[in-house]
Design a protein around this motif. Structure first.
Motif, PDB file in Angstrom:
ATOM      1  N   THR A 148       0.843  -1.191   0.000  1.00 27.11           N
ATOM      2  CA  THR A 148       0.000   0.000   0.000  1.00 27.11           C
ATOM      3  C   THR A 148       0.876   1.237   0.000  1.00 27.11           C
ATOM      4  O   THR A 148       1.908   1.282   0.652  1.00 27.11           O
TER       5      THR A 148
ATOM      6  N   ASP B 238       2.379   4.433   1.208  1.00 28.39           N
ATOM      7  CA  ASP B 238       2.483   4.992   2.546  1.00 28.39           C
ATOM      8  C   ASP B 238       3.800   5.734   2.614  1.00 28.39           C
ATOM      9  O   ASP B 238       4.737   5.307   3.267  1.00 28.39           O
TER      10      ASP B 238
ATOM     11  N   TYR C  88      -2.682   6.549  -6.468  1.00 25.46           N
ATOM     12  CA  TYR C  88      -4.124   6.782  -6.391  1.00 25.46           C
ATOM     13  C   TYR C  88      -4.620   7.511  -7.638  1.00 25.46           C
ATOM     14  O   TYR C  88      -5.673   7.164  -8.193  1.00 25.46           O
TER      15      TYR C  88
ATOM     16  N   GLU D 161      -7.703   6.403  -9.910  1.00 19.25           N
ATOM     17  CA  GLU D 161      -8.889   7.254  -9.971  1.00 19.25           C
ATOM     18  C   GLU D 161      -9.340   7.463 -11.409  1.00 19.25           C
ATOM     19  O   GLU D 161     -10.548   7.479 -11.702  1.00 19.25           O
TER      20      GLU D 161
ATOM     21  N   THR E  82     -11.850   8.086   0.499  1.00 22.53           N
ATOM     22  CA  THR E  82     -12.437   7.931  -0.832  1.00 22.53           C
ATOM     23  C   THR E  82     -12.554   6.445  -1.154  1.00 22.53           C
ATOM     24  O   THR E  82     -11.649   5.660  -0.858  1.00 22.53           O
TER      25      THR E  82
ATOM     26  N   TYR F  65      -9.094   4.802  -0.208  1.00 21.49           N
ATOM     27  CA  TYR F  65      -7.906   5.665  -0.139  1.00 21.49           C
ATOM     28  C   TYR F  65      -8.073   6.663   0.992  1.00 21.49           C
ATOM     29  O   TYR F  65      -9.136   7.274   1.149  1.00 21.49           O
TER      30      TYR F  65
ATOM     31  N   GLU G 152      -5.761   9.837   3.231  1.00 19.59           N
ATOM     32  CA  GLU G 152      -4.587  10.696   3.143  1.00 19.59           C
ATOM     33  C   GLU G 152      -4.581  11.693   4.297  1.00 19.59           C
ATOM     34  O   GLU G 152      -5.615  12.264   4.643  1.00 19.59           O
TER      35      GLU G 152
ATOM     36  N   SER H 220      -0.233   8.595   2.785  1.00 25.37           N
ATOM     37  CA  SER H 220      -1.470   8.013   2.274  1.00 25.37           C
ATOM     38  C   SER H 220      -1.489   6.507   2.440  1.00 25.37           C
ATOM     39  O   SER H 220      -0.451   5.878   2.639  1.00 25.37           O
TER      40      SER H 220
ATOM     41  N   LEU I  30      -3.577   3.169   0.531  1.00 27.46           N
ATOM     42  CA  LEU I  30      -4.486   2.679  -0.494  1.00 27.46           C
ATOM     43  C   LEU I  30      -4.767   1.219  -0.189  1.00 27.46           C
ATOM     44  O   LEU I  30      -3.859   0.387  -0.232  1.00 27.46           O
ATOM     45  N   ARG I  31      -6.004   0.897   0.142  1.00 29.23           N
ATOM     46  CA  ARG I  31      -6.334  -0.436   0.633  1.00 29.23           C
ATOM     47  C   ARG I  31      -7.253  -1.176  -0.327  1.00 29.23           C
ATOM     48  O   ARG I  31      -8.156  -0.596  -0.911  1.00 29.23           O
ATOM     49  N   SER I  32      -7.006  -2.486  -0.424  1.00 28.78           N
ATOM     50  CA  SER I  32      -7.843  -3.314  -1.286  1.00 28.78           C
ATOM     51  C   SER I  32      -8.392  -4.539  -0.564  1.00 28.78           C
ATOM     52  O   SER I  32      -9.140  -5.306  -1.155  1.00 28.78           O
TER      53      SER I  32
END
Length: 282
Positions: free
Chosen positions: A9, A11, A102, A106, A223, A235, A237, A242, A244-246
């Protein structure tokens, strides 16, 4: 850390920016092609309509070239498409390192939902409002960086004209709409833009009233993205870092939170009426 496409992710602090290394590599490649063509920086600048100092800045990796400059240089030095092929990566370098992955995702979104508690979401910002946000950034951004980030932010708004049209919804705190960032005239323009977006069939904007005594968003803004039919991500921040996770479980929790936020906020129709009321107070 969750995984996104098999990688960790995002970070990263802004100071650790892999994009800077790419720009230096691009600049060295451009310099080699220029020298192979027997041109000085001044001569190349004259042929592509830029100053010698600007060409030097690009070659040193200190300036992000516009797509049209990349195309022009490639053509003049006989690059055979080598420089032009790197335009996509050059474009990504306009974003700070922590935001770059991201931004790429997006642009592919088929659905986007966002909760904002401090400023209007970047996708919805006017040029004047976005400029005010960047000029208030600390540590202070130099004018060139402000212009680069401003151009990148406005370019992201092409998502609104993408086909097929993505479905988007935004929950915005009332205090965000009452905070006159950049001054009254700037905020008036921003409220007017929100009304325009809010009347689009694929966009729903909701206001979270300050008077609301129940609030599911205490953990801060986030988001949610969906790409295609199944790929879902979240997402977050804060302070130049930041995540970003799945992971389906973690994304699912935030999706539930967002659903509650929408239920607690004003309806889309009532929210547009509220924004119109705020405009009348300007």
């Amino acid at each position: 850390m969750d995984l996104v496409d098999g990688t960790d992710t995002v970070d990263a602090a802004e100071g650790v920016d892999p994009g800077n290394g790419f720009l230096r590599c691009f600049g060295r490649q451009m310099k080699l092609l220029r020298e192979a063509a027997g041109l000085t920086q001044a001569e190349l600048g004259a042929r592509v309509g830029y100053g010698e100092a600007q060409i030097a800045s690009v070659e040193q990796g200190r300036r992000i070239p516009k797509p049209e400059l990349v195309d022009a240089v490639d053509r003049v030095v006989g690059g055979g498409g080598v420089l032009a092929a790197m335009k996509g990566e050059v474009e990504k370098a306009r974003y700070p390192g922590f935001f770059r992955q991201y931004a790429s995702l997006e642009a592919q979104a088929t659905k986007l939902n966002a909760y904002s508690s401090h400023v209007v979401k970047g996708l919805l910002q006017t040029e004047e409002y976005a400029r005010a946000v960047f000029e208030m950034w600390r540590p202070i951004l130099d004018p060139e960086t402000v212009e680069q980030r401003l151009a990148a932010r406005l370019d992201r708004q092409k998502l609104f004209t993408k086909r097929p049209t993505p479905l988007m919804s935004f929950v915005i705190e009332e205090v965000v709409l009452r905070r006159p960032l950049g001054g009254r005239a700037v905020m008036q323009g921003q409220l007017e833009q929100l009304l325009l977006y809010g009347h689009e069939r694929n966009v729903e904007i909701q206001v979270m009233p300050t008077r609301c005594d129940e609030h599911a968003g205490m953990a801060g803004p986030f988001t949610l993205l969906q790409i295609g039919e199944r790929r879902r991500m979240a997402y977050m921040e804060v302070q130049g870092e930041s995540a970003l996770r799945s992971d389906p479980k973690k994304v699912g929790v935030l999706e539930s939170t967002y659903g509650t936020l929408r239920a607690q906020a004003l309806t889309p129709r009532a929210s547009l009426a509220f924004i119109e009321q705020l405009l009348g107070e300007q």
